[in-house]
Design an enzyme around this catalytic site. Structure first.
Site, mmCIF file in Angstrom:
data_model
loop_
_atom_site.group_PDB
_atom_site.id
_atom_site.type_symbol
_atom_site.label_atom_id
_atom_site.label_comp_id
_atom_site.label_asym_id
_atom_site.label_seq_id
_atom_site.Cartn_x
_atom_site.Cartn_y
_atom_site.Cartn_z
ATOM 1 N N ASP A 53 0.448 37.827 9.836
ATOM 2 C CA ASP A 53 0.044 39.087 9.018
ATOM 3 C C ASP A 53 -1.499 38.865 8.585
ATOM 4 O O ASP A 53 -1.681 37.823 7.517
ATOM 5 C CB ASP A 53 1.196 38.961 8.035
ATOM 6 N N GLU A 131 -23.290 15.368 9.679
ATOM 7 C CA GLU A 131 -23.051 14.141 9.038
ATOM 8 C C GLU A 131 -22.115 14.532 7.659
ATOM 9 O O GLU A 131 -22.720 14.998 6.601
ATOM 10 C CB GLU A 131 -24.255 13.452 8.408
ATOM 11 N N GLU A 133 -19.623 13.782 4.507
ATOM 12 C CA GLU A 133 -19.200 12.775 3.531
ATOM 13 C C GLU A 133 -18.048 13.377 2.751
ATOM 14 O O GLU A 133 -17.862 14.566 2.688
ATOM 15 C CB GLU A 133 -20.278 12.866 2.267
ATOM 16 N N GLU A 188 -20.446 5.065 1.536
ATOM 17 C CA GLU A 188 -21.794 5.852 0.844
ATOM 18 C C GLU A 188 -22.178 5.319 -0.330
ATOM 19 O O GLU A 188 -21.710 4.311 -0.954
ATOM 20 C CB GLU A 188 -21.574 7.356 0.882
ATOM 21 N N GLU A 195 -19.011 8.225 4.635
ATOM 22 C CA GLU A 195 -19.466 9.166 5.711
ATOM 23 C C GLU A 195 -19.235 8.729 7.149
ATOM 24 O O GLU A 195 -18.917 7.599 7.547
ATOM 25 C CB GLU A 195 -21.098 8.889 5.620
ATOM 26 N N HIS A 244 -24.800 16.965 6.001
ATOM 27 C CA HIS A 244 -26.501 17.121 6.506
ATOM 28 C C HIS A 244 -26.197 17.676 7.829
ATOM 29 O O HIS A 244 -25.117 17.236 8.607
ATOM 30 C CB HIS A 244 -27.169 15.897 6.416
ATOM 31 N N ARG A 315 -36.997 11.575 1.938
ATOM 32 C CA ARG A 315 -35.624 12.293 1.742
ATOM 33 C C ARG A 315 -35.413 13.128 0.596
ATOM 34 O O ARG A 315 -34.237 13.681 0.413
ATOM 35 C CB ARG A 315 -34.699 11.080 2.019
ATOM 36 N N GLU A 332 -33.268 17.943 10.173
ATOM 37 C CA GLU A 332 -32.254 17.743 9.590
ATOM 38 C C GLU A 332 -32.195 18.612 8.285
ATOM 39 O O GLU A 332 -33.017 18.519 7.309
ATOM 40 C CB GLU A 332 -32.110 16.381 8.973
ATOM 41 N N ARG A 334 -30.667 19.470 4.816
ATOM 42 C CA ARG A 334 -29.756 18.479 3.930
ATOM 43 C C ARG A 334 -29.044 19.046 2.802
ATOM 44 O O ARG A 334 -28.372 18.441 1.868
ATOM 45 C CB ARG A 334 -30.839 17.339 3.317
#
Length: 443
Positions: A53, A131, A133, A188, A195, A244, A315, A332, A334
């Site tokens: 359904d 990645e 977490e 982490e 992670e 990430h 970063r 990457e 983030r």
């Protein structure tokens, strides 16, 4: 053994004494759903005759058009290692179809498959390394989840500081038993935060793996008396959980993001792909950061990106260029968090990146300083914009970005916006404990 045909599925079910088969699919909000059938129904399953359904599933169809059918992807057959080994339980991930056999346009897996088809038409294969977490919290005396932990471990700490080490090890072993290749796992930054990183894979397999990963993490954590959560920011004052996304495009075995003549090792396609994502990132935010709670992670001071910028040397920006070169070249992103629907997230990332390549969208200059340490005027002078600050801001940006809406398709875009506007309305009406503590005695 690679499974690819109907005969492969039948053989494995018989040889491995599989008694139950779970037919899994994912709803619009990223929740895993399933129907369980016995092995005696295998022919019906393989003939795509299992009906459900659709009106009962978020983002699917109205009551008057509710019949939907599950078409299993034979390559996703896996046996659950945590279930009994006599009368085993297996799963197959399914695509959702209408009764006439047409694919259902509101199926998130279909949305990603459409984006992948567009990439292939341009000669590209989209590869992804997520990645992921999550937190492992204690449960109470009734086994209900809490946000409590007794550990004080931090980044890369080991046992006995890391109370979740044994659970994390069992999760990794379970994932490996199910065919996933885990490249790394570690504690982490925040207490009880972990992670696990997967090997690079083709985008559809990567999205399937994320859904399998979430199920395995929650299941194995419960066996250890813990509650696993992918809520982006479950506790005030500590880092939130991101997802990430490492991305690259390939032609055969060649990574077309790589160019050894460039100072950063990036090709023009890589820069344009990044330019497309940066152009559309505000419109993508309601997908990559789908909850009210998501925007409590995207604040300064907790490593999550807030500003729309890129860099190869720090970063703090939205997009980072990892140091790996050659075939390991990638970008990457983030900002996505661990509550995001992986199918929709990878679909909008790919579509936005392809838009950048097709239209040769140049990204702005890299920002190699700490953006969080800059003044507002410095950010303005550098043209650095900010991600949406709340869910409703993100929804408004999604509605304005007709390209991202078209990437989702009209059905899913409409349903998704309606669901997120309703979520925001519920949140806006709720009186929180913070408000009581802050205002009740004062006014």
């Amino acid at each position: 053994m690679k499974i690819s045909t109907r005969e492969d599925v039948i053989r494995v079910v018989e040889e491995e004494d599989v008694e139950f088969i779970r037919l899994q699919f994912t709803d619009m909000l990223g929740n895993l759903k399933n129907i369980a059938v016995t092995a005696s129904q295998l022919d019906r399953v393989l003939d795509n005759r299992c009906m459900f359904d659709g009106s009962a599933i978020d983002g699917f169809v109205k009551v008057e058009e509710s019949d939907m059918y599950l078409h299993p992807d034979f390559t996703t057959l896996e046996i659950f290692p945590w279930r009994p080994q006599q009368g085993k339980v297996a799963r197959m991930i399914c695509d959702v179809h209408y009764p006439n056999g047409d694919p259902f346009e509101g199926d998130p897996r279909y949305v990603l498959k459409q984006a992948i088809s567009e990439a292939r038409a341009l000669g590209y294969e989209f590869r992804v390394g997520p990645e992921c977490e999550f937190f492992l919290f204690n449960t109470d005396e009734n086994t209900l989840p809490t946000t409590q932990t007794h550990e004080q471990a931090g980044y890369f700490d080991i046992g006995p500081l890391d109370f979740g080490e044994n659970a994390r090890r069992d999760i990794v072993m379970t994932l490996e038993n199910m065919g996933l290749v885990v490249e790394a796992s570690h504690h982490e930054m925040a207490p009880a935060q972990h992670e696990i990183d997967f090997r690079y894979d083709e985008a559809l397999a990567a999205a399937d793996n994320i859904m399998t990963f979430k199920l395995a993490v929650k299941t194995i954590a419960k066996r250890h008396g813990l509650h696993a959560t992918f809520m982006p920011k479950p506790k005030y004052g500590v880092n939130g959980s991101g997802m990430h996304i490492n991305m690259s495009l390939h032609r055969g075995d060649v990574n077309i993001f790589a160019d050894k003549t460039d100072s950063l090792g990036l090709s023009r396609e890589a820069y344009w792909f990044m330019g497309g994502i940066m152009k559309h990132i505000k419109g993508m935010a309601a997908i990559t950061n789908p909850l009210v709670n998501s925007y409590k992670r995207l604040v300064p001071g907790y490593e999550a990106p807030v500003y729309i910028a890129w860099s190869a040397t720090n970063r703090s920006p939205l997009i980072r260029i990892p140091s790996a070169k050659g075939e390991g070249t990638r970008i990457e992103l983030r900002s996505p968090d661990s509550a995001a629907n992986p199918y929709l997230t990878l679909a909008v990332c790919l579509r936005a990146g392809l838009d950048g390549i097709v239209n040769k969208i140049e990204p702005p200059k890299s920002v190699d300083g700490n953006i969080f340490a800059m003044t507002k005027q410095e950010r303005i002078s550098l043209g650095i914009e900010q991600l949406p600050g709340t869910l409703i801001e993100a929804v408004e940006e999604l509605k304005k970005d007709t390209f991202i809406c078209s990437s989702l398709g009209p059905h899913l875009a409409k349903k998704y916006v309606e669901a997120k506007e309703a979520e925001w309305h519920k949140y806006r009406c709720h009186v929180s404990e913070w408000e009581i503590e802050e205002y009740l005695y004062r006014y």
